[in-house]
Each structure stands twice: as C-alpha cells, then as structure tokens.
Design an enzyme around this catalytic site. Structure first.
Site, PDB file in Angstrom:
ATOM      1  N   HIS A   1       0.841  -1.203   0.000  1.00  0.00           N
ATOM      2  CA  HIS A   1       0.000   0.000   0.000  1.00  0.00           C
ATOM      3  C   HIS A   1       0.879   1.258   0.000  1.00  0.00           C
ATOM      4  O   HIS A   1       0.620   2.190  -0.753  1.00  0.00           O
ATOM      5  CB  HIS A   1      -0.878   0.057   1.267  1.00  0.00           C
TER       6      HIS A   1
ATOM      7  N   LYS B   1     -15.124  -8.374   3.877  1.00  0.00           N
ATOM      8  CA  LYS B   1     -14.063  -8.693   4.850  1.00  0.00           C
ATOM      9  C   LYS B   1     -14.555  -8.331   6.238  1.00  0.00           C
ATOM     10  O   LYS B   1     -14.470  -7.175   6.668  1.00  0.00           O
ATOM     11  CB  LYS B   1     -12.792  -7.886   4.533  1.00  0.00           C
TER      12      LYS B   1
ATOM     13  N   SER C   1      -2.823  -7.643   3.178  1.00  0.00           N
ATOM     14  CA  SER C   1      -3.122  -7.439   4.600  1.00  0.00           C
ATOM     15  C   SER C   1      -3.519  -8.759   5.250  1.00  0.00           C
ATOM     16  O   SER C   1      -3.139  -9.033   6.394  1.00  0.00           O
ATOM     17  CB  SER C   1      -4.277  -6.436   4.770  1.00  0.00           C
TER      18      SER C   1
ATOM     19  N   ARG D   1      -1.815  -6.074  -8.110  1.00  0.00           N
ATOM     20  CA  ARG D   1      -0.662  -6.912  -7.785  1.00  0.00           C
ATOM     21  C   ARG D   1      -0.429  -7.977  -8.834  1.00  0.00           C
ATOM     22  O   ARG D   1       0.681  -8.240  -9.254  1.00  0.00           O
ATOM     23  CB  ARG D   1      -0.853  -7.600  -6.432  1.00  0.00           C
TER      24      ARG D   1
END
Ligand code: PNS
Length: 163
Positions: A18, A42, A130, A92
């Site tokens: 990030h 999430k 994360s 990514r």
C-alpha cells in the site's frame, strides 16, 4: 486544475505494498486522498476504521500532499465529498484483475464521471496482502519487510490484546 485522486481500500493493516502505491501516487497527482472504507466482504477486522486511519497517517507523515480520511459508505459518495473523480487502485497480479474490473465498472455505472486508474505494484511487494500479514503475525511469524516498521508494534500489540 489540481489533480486530486482517491486511493481507497480497507487497509487492515497498511502494508508496504500500500505504501508503495501511496508514495508513487503522491508523485503522480497534486493531492492523494487515502480513503479508508469498509469492505463488506471482509468481516472481523483487526483494527477499526479510526485506528487504520491513524496508522496510515503515521507512515505518510513525510508526504505533504497525502491526506487520510475514513468513510463508512459508498465509494462514489466519498468521491463526491472529496470532490475527486479519479480512483487510484493498485494491481498486484492477474488474480486481482477480475475483482478490480468489476468494482471499476460498478463505480462507473453508479457515477459515469468516475475514472478508475490502475498502478502496478512494484514487483518486490506483489505477494503481500493485509490478510497474509495478519496470518503471519497471528501465529508469531516475522512481519518485518511486509509492513512499514512504524506499525509493527501496533500490529503485534493488537494481536496480544485479542488473546
Ligand atoms: O482494500 P480492499 O478491501 O480491496 O478495498 C475495497 C473497498 C473498501 C475499496 C471497497 O469494498 C469499497 O469501495 N467499499 C465501499 C462500499 C462501496 O462503494 N461498494 C461498491 C463498490 S462495488
């Protein structure tokens, strides 16, 4: 005209991946607003929204054109509030693409003025997420190099307080 972009995410917690996008985004736009939003997919977050904001503020202190704001609602409403029409997202790997593509099209449908721009994550951070950081930290693994040094203690303390 000032080019203001919003980099939205759940950032639970902020990672070096990030921070890479934030640093490069801050060089690309006149102002970069990091938007800490709720991802309904999430649940059981580690940090609450205010804590996530504080962690990102701590690691972006040296970036004067970066602002960090928490928001509970739709991203397009946040965009309106911040008077920006550029969403910056990091990509990514190919596996991110389908999810990001869907979100970009949904946001465009909700507000046609919105443009989503993608920045490729630097190769050395492309495997970091994360969720994986949380797994490593939860079971006592070393998270150095995965997250900014300044937030390592906060993450370890948070896990300790949860047991
Ligand atoms: O870091 P993440 O979890 O991939 O970020 C996803 C996030 C928080 C940007 C996304 O879930 C979001 O925009 N949430 C706000 C609610 C919203 O606008 N949902 C509609 C977009 S499809």
């Amino acid at each position: 005209m000032m080019k203001v972009a919003v980099y939205p995410g759940s950032f639970d917690p902020v990672t070096n991946g990030h921070l890479d996008i934030i640093t490069r985004g801050a060089k690309t736009f006149d102002k970069l607003i990091v938007g800490v939003l709720v991802n309904v997919d999430k649940n059981n977050g580690l940090f609450d929204i205010d804590e996530r904001v504080e962690l990102i503020k701590k690691v972006t202190k040296n970036l004067p054109n970066v602002e960090v704001v928490g928001f509970n609602g739709l991203l397009i409403d946040f965009m309106r509030e911040q008077k920006s029409h550029i969403i910056l997202k990091g990509l990514r790997a190919f596996s991110d693409f389908e999810y990001e593509f869907q979100m970009a099209l949904m946001n465009k449908e909700l507000d046609p003025e919105i443009e989503t721009l993608f920045m490729m994550t630097s190769a050395q951070y492309s495997y970091i997420s994360s969720s994986s950081v949380k797994q490593v930290a939860k079971f006592g693994g070393n998270i150095q190099g995965l997250v900014p040094e300044l937030v390592i203690d906060d993450i370890l303390k948070k896990f300790k307080s949860k047991v």
